[in-house]
Write an enzyme that holds these catalytic residues in place. Structure first.
Site, PDB file in Angstrom:
ATOM      1  N   ASP A 130      -0.423  -3.697  -2.723  1.00 42.22           N
ATOM      2  CA  ASP A 130      -0.943  -4.501  -3.829  1.00 42.22           C
ATOM      3  C   ASP A 130      -1.977  -5.503  -3.323  1.00 42.22           C
ATOM      4  O   ASP A 130      -3.019  -5.717  -3.955  1.00 42.22           O
ATOM      5  CB  ASP A 130       0.221  -5.223  -4.512  1.00 42.22           C
ATOM      6  N   GLU A 140       0.369   2.041  -4.879  1.00 41.92           N
ATOM      7  CA  GLU A 140       0.178   0.871  -4.013  1.00 41.92           C
ATOM      8  C   GLU A 140       0.799   1.114  -2.638  1.00 41.92           C
ATOM      9  O   GLU A 140       0.231   0.708  -1.610  1.00 41.92           O
ATOM     10  CB  GLU A 140       0.787  -0.362  -4.665  1.00 41.92           C
TER      11      GLU A 140
END
Length: 229
Positions: A49, A121
């Site tokens: 992320d 992610e």
């Protein structure tokens, strides 16, 4: 450690061949499959992320050198939110290789927006740890493609946009109510109604609650903004 044939095929779709295959295996292992001898992808998701965020922030600055922060922020949010990550995950068929526990598999886990976004992610983090920032950056830019240049200047997810509209009218935040759920357990379809305190409401159906909420919010926002004109 050797990769299975499906994971080798996934490497081709991703565009990165792993020097450390264990990183990819961990990236596609959902928490429902974790054990004392098998790590899941949650820590990688956390790292990925942040890597994605840095890449997108830099890419947006390069794409529009004169844009103020007020325009960059919503563009950034549109590109890094779970829906965008899940869309890229579907593009490279990431769902096909995610390792899931039985219960998660039976409830349609491979199609869940949040699960796909989280796994995307984690894969980004795996590339970063395997080959460094530049490799991860190159993969992100390639996979997101023209989404970066074409992201709308006022891009916001529909739920956030509807909430901002409601606040601007002095209303309470919209409510989202599950009206119906049908289909088999492994492939449910949700009907969600988005409601405003003042009365207007719209419904939408989708394979996940998140998608249905976003679709209902989009429909309701279009309705109330149309009423304003």
């Amino acid at each position: 450690m050797k990769l299975s044939a499906p994971l080798r095929a996934f490497q081709d779709r991703l565009g990165h061949s792993f020097a450390k295959p264990e990183l990819l295996i961990r990236a596609v292992t959902h928490s429902s499959m974790s054990s004392p001898h098998r790590d899941d992808n949650q820590r990688l998701e956390f790292l990925g992320d942040r890597v994605l965020g840095l890449v997108m922030a830099e890419a947006l600055l390069k794409a529009d050198p004169t844009a103020p922060e007020g325009l960059l922020a919503p563009r950034y949010n549109a590109l890094v939110r779970k829906e965008a990550c899940a869309d890229v995950a579907r593009q490279i068929q990431l769902g096909d290789v995610i390792k899931l526990g039985r219960s998660e598999m039976l409830t349609g886990g491979r199609r869940k927006e949040a699960l796909l976004g989280d796994a995307m992610e984690a894969v980004i983090a795996a590339v970063y740890l395997d080959a460094g920032f530049e490799a991860a950056q190159a993969r992100i830019i390639a996979l997101w493609g023209d989404r970066i240049e074409n992201v709308e200047a006022d891009a916001r997810d529909p739920k956030s946009a509807l909430q901002e509209w409601a606040q601007g009218q002095g209303e309470e935040p919209p409510k989202y109510v599950e009206i119906d759920r049908d289909g088999p357990d492994h492939a449910p379809v949700f009907t969600i109604e988005a409601r405003l305190q003042s009365g207007p409401a719209e419904q939408a159906r989708a394979p996940s609650k998140r998608q249905a909420e976003q679709a209902a919010a989009k429909a309701l926002l279009a309705r109330v903004q149309g009423d304003d004109t």
